[in-house]
Every structure is written in structure tokens, then in C-alpha cells.
Write a protein that holds these residues in place. Structure first.
Motif, PDB file in Angstrom:
ATOM      1  N   ASN A 333       0.822  -1.212   0.000  1.00 47.26           N
ATOM      2  CA  ASN A 333       0.000   0.000   0.000  1.00 47.26           C
ATOM      3  C   ASN A 333       0.854   1.259   0.000  1.00 47.26           C
ATOM      4  OD1 ASN A 333      -2.449  -1.332  -0.052  1.00 47.26           O
ATOM      5  ND2 ASN A 333      -2.727  -1.276   2.154  1.00 47.26           N
ATOM      6  N   LEU A 334       1.935   1.238   0.778  1.00 46.61           N
ATOM      7  CA  LEU A 334       2.814   2.399   0.809  1.00 46.61           C
ATOM      8  C   LEU A 334       3.448   2.639  -0.558  1.00 46.61           C
ATOM      9  CD1 LEU A 334       4.626   2.066   4.263  1.00 46.61           C
ATOM     10  CD2 LEU A 334       3.011   3.839   3.570  1.00 46.61           C
ATOM     11  N   LEU A 335       3.860   1.563  -1.221  1.00 47.13           N
ATOM     12  CA  LEU A 335       4.470   1.718  -2.544  1.00 47.13           C
ATOM     13  C   LEU A 335       3.450   2.205  -3.565  1.00 47.13           C
ATOM     14  CD1 LEU A 335       6.743  -1.471  -2.666  1.00 47.13           C
ATOM     15  CD2 LEU A 335       7.470   0.905  -2.393  1.00 47.13           C
ATOM     16  N   ALA A 336       2.291   1.535  -3.608  1.00 43.79           N
ATOM     17  CA  ALA A 336       1.263   1.917  -4.581  1.00 43.79           C
ATOM     18  C   ALA A 336       0.715   3.304  -4.271  1.00 43.79           C
ATOM     19  CB  ALA A 336       0.131   0.887  -4.583  1.00 43.79           C
ATOM     20  N   GLY A 337       0.446   3.583  -2.988  1.00 47.26           N
ATOM     21  CA  GLY A 337      -0.065   4.899  -2.616  1.00 47.26           C
ATOM     22  C   GLY A 337       0.935   5.996  -2.898  1.00 47.26           C
ATOM     23  N   GLY A 338       2.208   5.737  -2.605  1.00 50.01           N
ATOM     24  CA  GLY A 338       3.237   6.727  -2.908  1.00 50.01           C
ATOM     25  C   GLY A 338       3.348   6.990  -4.401  1.00 50.01           C
ATOM     26  N   LEU A 339       3.215   5.927  -5.207  1.00 53.79           N
ATOM     27  CA  LEU A 339       3.267   6.092  -6.659  1.00 53.79           C
ATOM     28  C   LEU A 339       2.089   6.941  -7.148  1.00 53.79           C
ATOM     29  CD1 LEU A 339       4.426   5.393  -9.445  1.00 53.79           C
ATOM     30  CD2 LEU A 339       3.086   3.272  -9.384  1.00 53.79           C
ATOM     31  N   ILE A 340       0.889   6.671  -6.632  1.00 59.52           N
ATOM     32  CA  ILE A 340      -0.286   7.424  -7.069  1.00 59.52           C
ATOM     33  C   ILE A 340      -0.166   8.894  -6.677  1.00 59.52           C
ATOM     34  CG2 ILE A 340      -2.784   7.686  -6.755  1.00 59.52           C
ATOM     35  CD1 ILE A 340      -2.936   4.655  -6.418  1.00 59.52           C
ATOM     36  N   VAL A 341       0.290   9.162  -5.442  1.00 61.42           N
ATOM     37  CA  VAL A 341       0.458  10.544  -5.008  1.00 61.42           C
ATOM     38  C   VAL A 341       1.521  11.244  -5.852  1.00 61.42           C
ATOM     39  CG1 VAL A 341       1.193  12.013  -3.096  1.00 61.42           C
ATOM     40  CG2 VAL A 341      -0.338  10.093  -2.669  1.00 61.42           C
ATOM     41  N   ALA A 342       2.629  10.546  -6.130  1.00 62.50           N
ATOM     42  CA  ALA A 342       3.682  11.142  -6.952  1.00 62.50           C
ATOM     43  C   ALA A 342       3.175  11.447  -8.358  1.00 62.50           C
ATOM     44  CB  ALA A 342       4.880  10.204  -7.012  1.00 62.50           C
ATOM     45  N   LEU A 343       2.419  10.515  -8.947  1.00 61.04           N
ATOM     46  CA  LEU A 343       1.872  10.753 -10.281  1.00 61.04           C
ATOM     47  C   LEU A 343       0.883  11.913 -10.274  1.00 61.04           C
ATOM     48  CD1 LEU A 343       1.244   7.064 -11.464  1.00 61.04           C
ATOM     49  CD2 LEU A 343       3.058   8.617 -12.221  1.00 61.04           C
ATOM     50  N   SER A 344       0.071  12.009  -9.216  1.00 56.91           N
ATOM     51  CA  SER A 344      -0.890  13.106  -9.115  1.00 56.91           C
ATOM     52  C   SER A 344      -0.181  14.444  -8.988  1.00 56.91           C
ATOM     53  CB  SER A 344      -1.815  12.882  -7.915  1.00 56.91           C
ATOM     54  OG  SER A 344      -2.524  11.674  -8.033  1.00 56.91           O
ATOM     55  N   THR A 345       0.898  14.463  -8.194  1.00 54.03           N
ATOM     56  CA  THR A 345       1.645  15.703  -8.017  1.00 54.03           C
ATOM     57  C   THR A 345       2.334  16.118  -9.311  1.00 54.03           C
ATOM     58  OG1 THR A 345       2.043  15.099  -5.707  1.00 54.03           O
ATOM     59  CG2 THR A 345       3.436  16.815  -6.641  1.00 54.03           C
ATOM     60  N   LEU A 346       2.952  15.155  -9.999  1.00 55.42           N
ATOM     61  CA  LEU A 346       3.615  15.466 -11.266  1.00 55.42           C
ATOM     62  C   LEU A 346       2.604  15.915 -12.328  1.00 55.42           C
ATOM     63  CD1 LEU A 346       6.185  12.516 -11.438  1.00 55.42           C
ATOM     64  CD2 LEU A 346       6.672  14.931 -11.005  1.00 55.42           C
ATOM     65  N   ALA A 347       1.431  15.294 -12.329  1.00 53.37           N
ATOM     66  CA  ALA A 347       0.416  15.691 -13.284  1.00 53.37           C
ATOM     67  C   ALA A 347      -0.035  17.126 -13.052  1.00 53.37           C
ATOM     68  CB  ALA A 347      -0.784  14.746 -13.191  1.00 53.37           C
ATOM     69  N   ALA A 348      -0.222  17.507 -11.768  1.00 52.07           N
ATOM     70  CA  ALA A 348      -0.611  18.879 -11.466  1.00 52.07           C
ATOM     71  C   ALA A 348       0.490  19.866 -11.860  1.00 52.07           C
ATOM     72  CB  ALA A 348      -0.938  19.002  -9.973  1.00 52.07           C
ATOM     73  N   ARG A 349       1.725  19.461 -11.653  1.00 50.77           N
ATOM     74  CA  ARG A 349       2.845  20.349 -12.010  1.00 50.77           C
ATOM     75  C   ARG A 349       2.917  20.525 -13.525  1.00 50.77           C
ATOM     76  NH1 ARG A 349       8.319  19.013  -9.055  1.00 50.77           N
ATOM     77  NH2 ARG A 349       6.905  19.558  -7.333  1.00 50.77           N
ATOM     78  N   ARG A 350       2.715  19.459 -14.270  1.00 54.73           N
ATOM     79  CA  ARG A 350       2.757  19.561 -15.732  1.00 54.73           C
ATOM     80  C   ARG A 350       1.611  20.410 -16.264  1.00 54.73           C
ATOM     81  NH1 ARG A 350       4.308  13.978 -18.687  1.00 54.73           N
ATOM     82  NH2 ARG A 350       3.981  15.394 -20.428  1.00 54.73           N
ATOM     83  N   GLU A 351       0.454  20.338 -15.596  1.00 56.70           N
ATOM     84  CA  GLU A 351      -0.686  21.143 -16.050  1.00 56.70           C
ATOM     85  C   GLU A 351      -0.433  22.631 -15.853  1.00 56.70           C
ATOM     86  OE1 GLU A 351      -4.031  19.734 -13.926  1.00 56.70           O
ATOM     87  OE2 GLU A 351      -4.172  17.827 -15.040  1.00 56.70           O
ATOM     88  N   LYS A 352       0.422  22.991 -14.869  1.00 55.14           N
ATOM     89  CA  LYS A 352       0.704  24.393 -14.606  1.00 55.14           C
ATOM     90  C   LYS A 352       1.773  24.978 -15.517  1.00 55.14           C
ATOM     91  CE  LYS A 352      -0.742  24.437  -9.777  1.00 55.14           C
ATOM     92  NZ  LYS A 352      -0.329  24.714  -8.373  1.00 55.14           N
ATOM     93  N   LEU A 353       2.527  24.073 -16.164  1.00 51.30           N
ATOM     94  CA  LEU A 353       3.600  24.551 -17.052  1.00 51.30           C
ATOM     95  C   LEU A 353       3.040  25.140 -18.340  1.00 51.30           C
ATOM     96  CD1 LEU A 353       6.226  21.700 -16.583  1.00 51.30           C
ATOM     97  CD2 LEU A 353       6.183  23.954 -15.518  1.00 51.30           C
TER      98      LEU A 353
END
Length: 353
Positions: A333-353
Motif C-alpha cells: 500500500n505504501l508503494l502503490a499509494g506513494g506512486l499514485i500521489v507522486a503521479l498526481s503531483t507530477l500531473a498537477a505540475r505539468r498542467e501548470k507549465l
């Protein structure tokens, strides 16, 4: 028109609705599972949810302030998106099957029925709720959360005046030393809720949504700490570690003259609402992953296909008993949850670029 596998026209759910369903699911999960992992902390076990909650809220505040969260599957190339979706789908099916087997095993003891049969019935209920769509599912969870919340308040008021506070306030050094590991186990158990981030495209943005999320998360961990105090304060750390289902056993000693003398069966049945909410949320969260892999064509039977896959995976009861007792689920869960949070954060950052 889809974004992350969810039709844009179905953006009819609010953040508050999703948070209520998530809190309901994770609270009932925590009251059933955390005592198993936090037994080494003994009298200091109730500090573990508070420590985990502090870290989670702090990280949530930092992430929300800097970038926010976006659709985890949105901005990636087709091949990369499908690879990520496949990994998350496989773990999601494994995770959902484990919890379905757990619920089936718990209820089969009370009903004196076959665990496999009860698992089928619980998954059928969760699949039926999920097949009605996310808006209808969350509306049902709002009612469920009121029922479970009222039940817990009643339990809290009934039990708080019967506690032995020396059981929860007299800590030893070796017990406090177990708090960091217990906090990690708490976070790993509740990280199953990170799968709801896959439903972000279906959520209507709200003003001050980040504060609402942080308040809900903080309240969840405080409520779990209160539940642990109730159990430890009545049984003590030694007896708590020896009981199979400490929370329900604690409730069995509560009652009112002339009314319910034993509330264990009633609360156990009430907690099924939270179990159904958890399974339903996981089943719905797997739909965007399946859409990313199978294509955007809508199919009303996809929920039932995923439910069927989860059912087949959940049937070997002896296998899941070993999985639930080991560290595989929290670590995964920690690995999968960390991956999902990281992908969500990167997606938000890319949308702001």
C-alpha cells in the motif's frame, strides 16, 4: 469526452461527498486492523495514529500548497500510461481481494456460514453499489457515514468513563521506541485510500478544498486514536494483544440496563457499511485503470468484470489469512499509494507549465 477514463459529463460529485466515503471506509478499516500492527507499542499504541496523522497532514499541506493534485493517469504517453495502469490494476485487485476475504472471514464467524459464501455476498453488495455509478454510491455512503458516526459517538460516550487511564498513559521507553514503526504500519494500512485519487477527474473542484481534505484526514487519525484509547483503557495492552477482534470485544462489554446488553453483534453489522464503502471505492477506483488499458468505449459491465476478478482472487481463504497477518499489504500500500500521489503531483505540475 473523457479525462483519465471518466466521462466529463459525470463530474457531478463533490469533494465533500468523496471525503465522507473515504473517511467512513478508512475508519472502519483502522478499527479492525490497526490493533494487530500496533500491539508491540502496548500502552503507547494510541500515539501511533496521531504520529502518522501528523506526518500525513504535514505532507498533504506541503503538496497542496506547492502543486496540488491532478489526474494520476492524465498526462503520460500511451505506453507509459498503460504500464502504470496495469501495475496499479494488479495491485488494486490483490488489495480488494484481500479485504473482501477479510470481511468474509469476520462475518462468517458471527453468521456461522461459509467464508466463501459470505465473501461472495459482500462483493455482490459492493459491486451492485459501484455499478450504480459514483454519484449514487457516494450518496449512499453519506447515509452510511451518519450511521457509523452516530454509533461511534455512542460507543465513545458509553466507554470513556469506564477506562483505566494508567493503561494508556504509563509508557515505558521500549514502548515509545515502537511508535515510529507503528506509525508507519498505520500509514501503510490506510494508504489503501490513495486509490481514490484515481477518481479526481470525477470530482468538482471546491473552494478551500485543500483545507477540507486536511481537516478530514486529521479528524480520521484522531478518531482512530480515540478508538485505541477505548480498547486499551478497558482491556490493557497485554489482553488487547491476545484478543482476535479487540474493538468489537470492547463494545461487547458496553450496554444499557433494560436495553442492549451486548452491542458487539450490532456494531459488527453496522461496520459492514464501512466495509462495503471500502470495497466499493476500490472497485470504482479500478475503473479508470481498466479504461486506460481496454480503451475509452463505455461498458456498463466493467464493474462486474472487475468484481468477478476480485471474487476469483479472494476465494483461497487460507492464503489470504497468511497475507493479512504479514507485512505484504501495508508495504504494498505504501508503494502503490506513494506512486499514485507522486503521479498526481507530477500531473498537477505539468498542467501548470
Amino acid at each position: 469526452m473523457k479525462k483519465g477514463g471518466i466521462p466529463v459529463k459525470n463530474r457531478r460529485v463533490s469533494l465533500s461527498q468523496l471525503l465522507k466515503a473515504l473517511t467512513l471506509a478508512l475508519f472502519t478499516l483502522g478499527t479492525q486492523r490497526l490493533f494487530h500492527w500496533l500491539a508491540p507499542a502496548r500502552s503507547a499504541a494510541w500515539l501511533c495514529p496521531l504520529a502518522a496523522g501528523g506526518v500525513v497532514v504535514l505532507l498533504g499541506a506541503l503538496v497542496g500548497r506547492r502543486t496540488g493534485l491532478g489526474d494520476p493517469l492524465g498526462p503520460w504517453s500511451k505506453r507509459m500510461g498503460q504500464t502504470l495502469a496495469l501495475l496499479l490494476l494488479l495491485w488494486g485487485i490483490f488489495l480488494t481481494a484481500a479485504h473482501a476475504a477479510r470481511v468474509g472471514s469476520r462475518l462468517s464467524d458471527s453468521l456461522r456460514a461459509s467464508p466463501a459464501l459470505v465473501t461472495v455476498l459482500v462483493l455482490a453488495l459492493a459491486g451492485w453499489m459501484a455499478a450504480g455509478g459514483l454519484p449514487a454510491f457516494l450518496r449512499a455512503c453519506e447515509i452510511f457515514s451518519l450511521a457509523v458516526g452516530a454509533g461511534f459517538v455512542l460507543i465513545l460516550l458509553s466507554g470513556v468513563f469506564r477506562l483505566r487511564w494508567d493503561y494508556v498513559l504509563l509508557w515505558q521507553g521500549q514502548e515509545l521506541a515502537q511508535v515510529p514503526l507503528g506509525a508507519l504500519s498505520t500509514a501503510g494500512t490506510l494508504a489503501a485510500g490513495c486509490y481514490v485519487l484515481l477518481l479526481l477527474p470525477a470530482v468538482t473542484p471546491e473552494e478551500k478544498g485543500r483545507r477540507r481534505v486536511l481537516r478530514r484526514l486529521g479528524g480520521l487519525f484522531v478518531a482512530l486514536a480515540a478508538a485505541m484509547i477505548l480498547v486499551l483503557g478497558r482491556f490493557g495492552p497485554v489482553l488487547t494483544s491476545q484478543i482476535n477482534r479487540p474493538f468489537f470485544q470492547m463494545v461487547s462489554g458496553l450496554g444499557f440496563e433494560g436495553a442492549f446488553q451486548r452491542l458487539e453483534e450490532l456494531v459488527s453489522a453496522l461496520w459492514v457499511l464501512g466495509d462495503a464503502a471500502l470495497l466499493g471505492l476500490l472497485l470504482l477506483s479500478l475503473q479508470p485503470l481498466l479504461t486506460r488499458l481496454a480503451g475509452p468505449r463505455p461498458s456498463r459491465g466493467r464493474v462486474w468484470k472487475v468484481t468477478g476478478a476480485v471474487l476469483l482472487a479472494s476465494l483461497p481463504a487460507s492464503f489470504w489469512k497468511g497475507v493479512l497477518a504479514g507485512p505484504v499489504l501495508p508495504a504494498g500500500n505504501l508503494l502503490a499509494g506513494g506512486l499514485i500521489v507522486a503521479l498526481s503531483t507530477l500531473a498537477a505540475r505539468r498542467e501548470k507549465l
